[in-house]
Write a protein that holds these residues in place. Structure first.
Motif, PDB file in Angstrom:
ATOM      1  N   GLN A 115       0.830  -1.203   0.000  1.00 19.29           N
ATOM      2  CA  GLN A 115       0.000   0.000   0.000  1.00 19.29           C
ATOM      3  C   GLN A 115       0.864   1.254   0.000  1.00 19.29           C
ATOM      4  OE1 GLN A 115      -2.722   0.094   3.267  1.00 19.29           O
ATOM      5  NE2 GLN A 115      -3.954   1.747   2.405  1.00 19.29           N
ATOM      6  N   ASN A 116       1.899   1.239   0.833  1.00 20.48           N
ATOM      7  CA  ASN A 116       2.809   2.385   0.843  1.00 20.48           C
ATOM      8  C   ASN A 116       3.510   2.524  -0.507  1.00 20.48           C
ATOM      9  OD1 ASN A 116       2.189   2.967   3.533  1.00 20.48           O
ATOM     10  ND2 ASN A 116       3.773   1.614   4.308  1.00 20.48           N
ATOM     11  N   SER A 117       3.910   1.355  -1.068  1.00 27.50           N
ATOM     12  CA  SER A 117       4.563   1.387  -2.380  1.00 27.50           C
ATOM     13  C   SER A 117       3.611   1.920  -3.447  1.00 27.50           C
ATOM     14  CB  SER A 117       5.048  -0.016  -2.746  1.00 27.50           C
ATOM     15  OG  SER A 117       5.638  -0.026  -4.030  1.00 27.50           O
ATOM     16  N   CYS A 118       2.355   1.478  -3.377  1.00 23.94           N
ATOM     17  CA  CYS A 118       1.364   1.960  -4.348  1.00 23.94           C
ATOM     18  C   CYS A 118       1.129   3.457  -4.193  1.00 23.94           C
ATOM     19  CB  CYS A 118       0.054   1.194  -4.173  1.00 23.94           C
ATOM     20  SG  CYS A 118       0.118  -0.532  -4.724  1.00 23.94           S
ATOM     21  N   GLN A 119       1.056   3.908  -2.954  1.00 29.44           N
ATOM     22  CA  GLN A 119       0.884   5.344  -2.735  1.00 29.44           C
ATOM     23  C   GLN A 119       2.066   6.124  -3.293  1.00 29.44           C
ATOM     24  OE1 GLN A 119       0.239   5.797   1.465  1.00 29.44           O
ATOM     25  NE2 GLN A 119      -1.876   5.017   1.389  1.00 29.44           N
ATOM     26  N   GLU A 120       3.287   5.596  -3.059  1.00 36.83           N
ATOM     27  CA  GLU A 120       4.477   6.262  -3.592  1.00 36.83           C
ATOM     28  C   GLU A 120       4.459   6.250  -5.110  1.00 36.83           C
ATOM     29  OE1 GLU A 120       8.040   8.359  -3.469  1.00 36.83           O
ATOM     30  OE2 GLU A 120       6.552   7.927  -1.915  1.00 36.83           O
ATOM     31  N   LYS A 121       4.075   5.087  -5.697  1.00 30.44           N
ATOM     32  CA  LYS A 121       3.999   5.000  -7.159  1.00 30.44           C
ATOM     33  C   LYS A 121       2.934   5.939  -7.711  1.00 30.44           C
ATOM     34  CE  LYS A 121       5.748   0.285  -7.668  1.00 30.44           C
ATOM     35  NZ  LYS A 121       5.432  -1.107  -8.071  1.00 30.44           N
ATOM     36  N   ASN A 122       1.810   6.015  -6.995  1.00 31.59           N
ATOM     37  CA  ASN A 122       0.761   6.939  -7.438  1.00 31.59           C
ATOM     38  C   ASN A 122       1.242   8.377  -7.391  1.00 31.59           C
ATOM     39  OD1 ASN A 122      -1.136   4.910  -7.904  1.00 31.59           O
ATOM     40  ND2 ASN A 122      -1.889   4.949  -5.807  1.00 31.59           N
ATOM     41  N   ARG A 123       1.980   8.698  -6.316  1.00 30.80           N
ATOM     42  CA  ARG A 123       2.516  10.059  -6.211  1.00 30.80           C
ATOM     43  C   ARG A 123       3.492  10.337  -7.352  1.00 30.80           C
ATOM     44  NH1 ARG A 123       6.889  12.487  -4.501  1.00 30.80           N
ATOM     45  NH2 ARG A 123       7.866  10.510  -3.913  1.00 30.80           N
ATOM     46  N   ILE A 124       4.370   9.346  -7.623  1.00 35.46           N
ATOM     47  CA  ILE A 124       5.330   9.514  -8.720  1.00 35.46           C
ATOM     48  C   ILE A 124       4.597   9.624 -10.056  1.00 35.46           C
ATOM     49  CG2 ILE A 124       7.198   8.375  -9.967  1.00 35.46           C
ATOM     50  CD1 ILE A 124       8.078   7.163  -7.275  1.00 35.46           C
ATOM     51  N   CYS A 125       3.556   8.790 -10.222  1.00 30.40           N
ATOM     52  CA  CYS A 125       2.791   8.848 -11.466  1.00 30.40           C
ATOM     53  C   CYS A 125       2.092  10.195 -11.629  1.00 30.40           C
ATOM     54  CB  CYS A 125       1.754   7.719 -11.495  1.00 30.40           C
ATOM     55  SG  CYS A 125       2.464   6.069 -11.724  1.00 30.40           S
ATOM     56  N   GLU A 127       3.083  13.049 -10.304  1.00 32.39           N
ATOM     57  CA  GLU A 127       4.121  14.025 -10.633  1.00 32.39           C
ATOM     58  C   GLU A 127       4.551  13.878 -12.095  1.00 32.39           C
ATOM     59  OE1 GLU A 127       7.249  13.461  -7.874  1.00 32.39           O
ATOM     60  OE2 GLU A 127       6.164  14.368  -6.161  1.00 32.39           O
TER      61      GLU A 127
END
Length: 208
Positions: A115-125, A127
């Protein structure tokens, strides 16, 4: 046998015992000892008969009790085996539950990490999407500028082509005019030369 039936049987027994005690008490109040002895002897005989009847029934009751004991023993053994099997199954299930709880905790930990990884990936996506949108907007502006430049160049080319065509037409007209002018000039010079030569010819001709 229901509880009510048992109470009715007990009440009947107590009624019989009460009647017997009343009869005994009535005979004891009698002053004739022979009657007392006879009555007591009769009572003793009656009790003996009851005991003998009970003793005769005792083997059957013992046999029935032994059969019941055997049945209960088999049922107890069956229950014991079933209990052992249940305990074994319960132990296995307990181990499985413990294993599943560990797996569940591990899956929860992995879920949190994912979930944290997905949130980080979503944030990167997000951006990256914002950057791409910015780049696309800038490219769109550049593309519009290039298209405008191309349009201007096309219009300029068209104007240049029109000017070139006009110049060629004007040059053609100029050449035609020059050719006509030269022809006219040549004709004029020829006419002038002819005019100049005419008087001399007239002078040279004799008079008739």
């Amino acid at each position: 046998m229901t509880k009510l039936e048992k109470m009715i049987i007990q009440l009947q027994r107590m009624t019989c015992e009460r009647d017997e005690l009343r009869a005994i008490l009535a005979h004891y109040t009698d002053k004739n000892l022979n009657n007392r002895f006879n009555f007591e002897f009769a009572i003793l005989n009656l009790e003996q008969q009851k005991m003998m009847s009970a003793l005769q029934k005792l083997p059957q009751e013992l046999s029935g009790a032994l059969d019941k004991y055997k049945v209960l023993t088999k049922e107890t053994e069956s229950f014991s085996l079933h209990h052992c099997q249940l305990m074994t199954d319960w132990t296995k299930l307990t181990l499985q539950v413990t294993t599943l709880r560990k797996k569940n905790r591990e899956l929860q930990r992995k879920h949190i990490v994912l979930q944290n990884s997905c949130q980080e990936k979503n944030r990167i996506c997000v951006e990256a999407l914002e950057k791409m949108c910015g780049l696309c907007a800038r490219k769109q502006q550049k593309l519009k500028a290039i298209e405008k430049r191309i349009q201007d160049l096309l219009e300029q080319k068209m104007l240049d082509s029109q000017e070139r065509d006009l110049a060629e037409k004007m040059q053609h007209h100029t050449d035609v005019i020059e050719m006509r002018s030269e022809i006219l000039q040549s004709d004029l010079e020829g006419a002038t030369a002819q005019e100049e030569s005419s008087p001399q010819t007239e002078l040279l001709q004799p008079d008739n």
